[in-house]
Write an enzyme that holds these catalytic residues in place. Structure first.
Site, mmCIF file in Angstrom:
data_model
loop_
_atom_site.group_PDB
_atom_site.id
_atom_site.type_symbol
_atom_site.label_atom_id
_atom_site.label_comp_id
_atom_site.label_asym_id
_atom_site.label_seq_id
_atom_site.Cartn_x
_atom_site.Cartn_y
_atom_site.Cartn_z
ATOM 1 N N LYS A 81 0.841 -1.196 0.000
ATOM 2 C CA LYS A 81 0.000 0.000 0.000
ATOM 3 C C LYS A 81 0.876 1.246 0.000
ATOM 4 O O LYS A 81 1.911 1.286 0.664
ATOM 5 C CB LYS A 81 -0.907 -0.030 1.230
ATOM 6 N N SER A 156 -9.393 1.754 3.447
ATOM 7 C CA SER A 156 -8.584 2.503 2.511
ATOM 8 C C SER A 156 -7.580 1.638 1.728
ATOM 9 O O SER A 156 -6.958 2.110 0.774
ATOM 10 C CB SER A 156 -7.796 3.585 3.257
ATOM 11 N N SER A 180 -9.527 -0.732 7.707
ATOM 12 C CA SER A 180 -9.065 -0.511 6.331
ATOM 13 C C SER A 180 -8.329 -1.668 5.693
ATOM 14 O O SER A 180 -8.033 -1.616 4.497
ATOM 15 C CB SER A 180 -8.193 0.746 6.272
#
Length: 445
Positions: A81, A156, A180
């Site tokens: 990420k 996210s 997330s």
């Protein structure tokens, strides 16, 4: 030539193929890069380092040929990420203000996986500043749910879940502040783990909330966690938010706890049906499942308190950019930060008290058994443009507030249906209980 089954297989299957000589890391990495190149429609990757990945793969093959493989993960692919540092790669955190910022060194978690021989493919799309659960990023484009075009993969860590589900990598790192890692795992039909607070170091990541952030793995199968967690779950003395968490003994057969009133928590009929079917399957094989009421705990109030904490932390994390170039923040993120600016110290202290109350509620659950079972998200993935459900993170954020480990696994659904996640929570230090849990016939992976 590598088979599609192997590319879409889990880490465990790929590791066994490498060990048996049925493929090489270079072959696997080339195939993985080809899959990434074939799926630009997903917009899962923000940066791909094909050259670096192939060099790392060749080095892994050389070690294996010399009988010096570094372990089960050596030669397997990884993606990260984009709020977690990878040396010489961008770390945008999904923000316009951070374009062009390149990390000087690996985050602790990334370094651990590279030391285990993993091949790093690149950086993954995410919701702006990690504050949101749709991955509809105004600066880098939305990431699509691989199960249905035009639908959110969750956030996210949407790029992380999308990449794993679509076969772009077998392991991705995400971050989880209020759900997330687990919400995208549920929406995309993969496995995502948020470990005990501090178990996996957040060192080298862009903070969303110092007190709620976790870095966690997303994989295709529950069994893969046994390969990954011994590498990631190592104490980082240089990280202020790391904790040397004591391992809790794992019971031979966990006693399950469930919500008797899950419908009252705003859960959709499809999610309720999948949840109830999982409980029925556990009982059918003779497991103990005790249902308790949860309506006495205000999940929504707790989630709103956690959001205020996040807003305050983001004002600290991005203070310089917020002062110098506020126009580079999206309308949505600006609204959150402006709200946080207006709050008093007393309001923040009150929010922290509400957050702390999660410890008491979770402790009550574990008076009744070993593992709490909840839906991961109260709904399935929804179309971009639809109103974002306010309760998306209601059932996940409590684990961040209490600091306990929580795992999302995909439940069986009918062909063509969007995935549904089942969340398992254990007491602090109980990762081994979650990893060792017998989920055969219960979860899809």
């Amino acid at each position: 030539m590598i088979s599609t089954d192997l590319i879409l297989g889990d880490l465990t299957a790929q590791s066994r193929a490498l060990a048996a000589g049925r493929t090489s890391s270079v072959e696997l990495t080339r195939a993985q890069l080809d899959v990434i190149a074939s799926r630009p429609d997903l917009n899962a990757f923000l940066h791909v380092d094909a050259e670096g990945a192939l060099l790392a793969a060749a080095a892994s093959d050389a070690r294996r040929a010399a009988g010096q493989a570094l372990g089960a993960l050596d030669g397997l692919t990884l993606a990260v990420k984009d709020n977690i540092d990878v040396a010489a790669m961008p770390t945008t955190a999904g923000m316009a203000t951070r374009r062009g910022r390149v990390a000087a060194q690996d985050a602790f978690a990334v370094a651990r996986l590279r030391e285990a021989g993993m091949v790093l493919l690149g950086k993954l799309n995410m919701h702006e500043a990690a504050l949101g659960a749709t991955n509809d990023n105004p600066h880098y484009g939305r990431c699509e749910n691989p199960h249905r075009a035009g639908y959110t993969p969750g956030g996210s860590s949407g790029g992380s879940a999308c990449a794993v589900a679509a076969g772009l990598c077998a392991l991705a790192l995400g971050s989880d502040t209020m759900g997330s890692v687990r919400i995208p795992a549920a929406y995309c039909g993969v496995v995502g783990l948020k470990a005990s607070y501090g178990r996996i170091s957040t060192g080298g990541s862009v903070a969303c909330s110092y007190s709620l952030d976790h870095i966690g793995p997303l994989v295709r199968s529950h069994r893969d966690l046994a390969l990954v967690m011994p590498v990631l779950g190592v104490f980082d003395a240089a990280c202020a938010d790391a904790r040397d968490v004591a391992d809790r003994p794992s019971p031979p057969k966990p006693r399950w706890i469930a919500a008797s009133d899950i419908e009252a928590l705003g859960t959709s009929p499809a999610v309720v049906a999948a949840y109830r079917k999982a409980l029925q399957a556990l009982r059918a094989r003779g497991d103990e499942v005790r249902e308790i009421s949860l309506v006495g705990y205000d999940f929504g109030r707790a989630r709103r308190a956690g959001l205020l904490v996040v807003e305050a932390d983001l004002l600290v994390e991005h203070a310089q950019d917020w002062r110098a170039q506020p126009e580079q923040f999206s309308t949505e993120l600006t609204r959150f930060l402006r709200y946080g600016e207006k709050q008093s110290a007393a309001a923040y202290a009150g929010a922290m008290r509400t957050v702390a109350a999660a410890h008491v509620e979770v402790a009550r659950w574990f008076e009744h058994g070993d593992v709490m079972l909840l839906p991961t998200a109260p709904q399935q993935a929804f179309a971009f443009g639809e109103p974002v459900p306010a309760n998306q993170a209601d059932l996940t954020s409590i684990a961040n507030m209490a600091g306990v480990p929580a795992l999302s696994v995909p439940l069986p659904v009918a062909e063509g249906e969007l995935p549904v996640g089942l969340q398992l929570l254990a007491p602090l230090g109980g990762e081994s209980t979650l990893i060792a849990a017998d989920l055969n016939g219960i979860c899809k992976s």
